[in-house]
Motif scaffolding. Sequence first.
Motif, short mmCIF file in Angstrom:
data_model
loop_
_atom_site.label_atom_id
_atom_site.label_comp_id
_atom_site.label_asym_id
_atom_site.label_seq_id
_atom_site.Cartn_x
_atom_site.Cartn_y
_atom_site.Cartn_z
N TYR A 150 0.86 -1.17 0.00
CA TYR A 150 0.00 0.00 0.00
C TYR A 150 0.90 1.23 0.00
O TYR A 150 2.03 1.18 0.51
N TYR B 297 1.19 5.56 0.68
CA TYR B 297 0.63 6.76 1.28
C TYR B 297 1.44 7.97 0.88
O TYR B 297 2.67 7.92 0.80
N GLN C 73 2.23 11.87 2.09
CA GLN C 73 2.12 12.78 3.21
C GLN C 73 2.78 14.11 2.87
O GLN C 73 3.99 14.18 2.70
N GLN D 197 0.62 17.61 7.22
CA GLN D 197 -0.69 17.01 7.02
C GLN D 197 -0.68 15.52 7.36
O GLN D 197 0.38 14.90 7.45
N ALA D 198 -1.87 14.98 7.54
CA ALA D 198 -2.01 13.54 7.75
C ALA D 198 -1.77 12.81 6.42
O ALA D 198 -1.97 13.38 5.35
N PRO D 199 -1.34 11.56 6.48
CA PRO D 199 -1.13 10.78 5.25
C PRO D 199 -2.45 10.54 4.51
O PRO D 199 -3.53 10.56 5.10
N LEU E 126 -4.03 7.76 1.53
CA LEU E 126 -3.83 6.52 0.78
C LEU E 126 -3.92 6.80 -0.71
O LEU E 126 -4.92 7.35 -1.17
N TYR F 189 -3.76 0.96 -3.05
CA TYR F 189 -3.97 -0.15 -2.15
C TYR F 189 -3.92 -1.46 -2.92
O TYR F 189 -4.11 -1.49 -4.14
N GLU F 190 -3.63 -2.54 -2.22
CA GLU F 190 -3.52 -3.88 -2.81
C GLU F 190 -2.67 -3.85 -4.08
O GLU F 190 -3.11 -4.30 -5.16
N TYR G 256 5.22 6.80 1.58
CA TYR G 256 5.51 5.63 2.39
C TYR G 256 4.79 4.40 1.84
O TYR G 256 3.60 4.46 1.54
N TYR H 278 3.58 0.43 2.77
CA TYR H 278 3.03 -0.22 3.98
C TYR H 278 2.69 -1.64 3.60
O TYR H 278 2.18 -1.91 2.51
N GLN I 1 2.32 -8.37 12.14
CA GLN I 1 3.07 -7.12 12.27
C GLN I 1 2.88 -6.28 11.02
O GLN I 1 3.18 -6.71 9.92
N ARG I 2 2.32 -5.08 11.24
CA ARG I 2 2.22 -4.14 10.13
C ARG I 2 3.47 -3.25 10.15
O ARG I 2 4.05 -3.00 11.22
N PHE J 35 5.52 0.26 8.11
CA PHE J 35 5.67 1.27 7.08
C PHE J 35 7.10 1.26 6.57
O PHE J 35 8.04 0.94 7.31
#
Lengths: 108, 121
Positions: A33, A35, A37, A41-43, A45, A48-49, A86, A88, A96-97, A99
């Motif tokens: 995945y 992201y 940023q 600011q907040a990240p 997405l 995905y996948e 980033y 992920y 365990q996830r 980044f």
Amino acid sequence: SYELTQPPSVSVSPGQTARITCSGDALPNKYAYWYQQKSGQAPVLVIYEDSKRPSGIPERFSGSSSGTMATLTISGAQVEDEAEYYCYSTDSSGNQRVFGTGTKVTVL
Amino acid sequence: EVQLVESGGGLVKPGGSLRLSCSASGFTFSNYNMNWVRQAPGKGLEWVSSISSSSSYIYYADSLKGRFTTSRDNAKNSLYLQMNSLRAEDTAVYYCARGPDDSNNYYPCYWGQGTLVTVSS
């Protein structure tokens, strides 16, 4: 502990293609995945996948994955794409996830 | 519109405790897996914890070594992070993030704006 490795920085001229890599041993069997940023600011997405794009994300953002490496491609990069990116994913157990180390993309 | 609002951050002394909250709105909170992610000043993103929609499954980063506890109250549309034995290296912005529509997945889709935790004497 599991790690995802990215290059610290990538520079590209406006309108050119930027490619950001993410390397991890579990990526052959786990999705990646991505992201974005921007400063302060907040990240957000953006992929995905491995290769799917959320609604509202420009088509110039695309993703792929092969073996132990996932790649985010920005085709025709714009000045507004300057940001930290980033990856992920999860380790082989799925518990365990993690980044990636992050890549600063500069468009100038 | 999905909204996630973190609160509870602040200045705490080393060895102290703090409880963060995340208030959710704009979606059916009880249907979604949730996450905590932190970012130390000038550093990258670090996954902290994930919790399933019914709290049946809770995952933590190995590096936390049992100091943090994640919980949720679906009746209150709220997510919590109890942080104990805090260290200077726990200083970070803590983000609450919602998982995707697919209940089998946890990856962060929507993020709050974060709350700053500073651990210092």
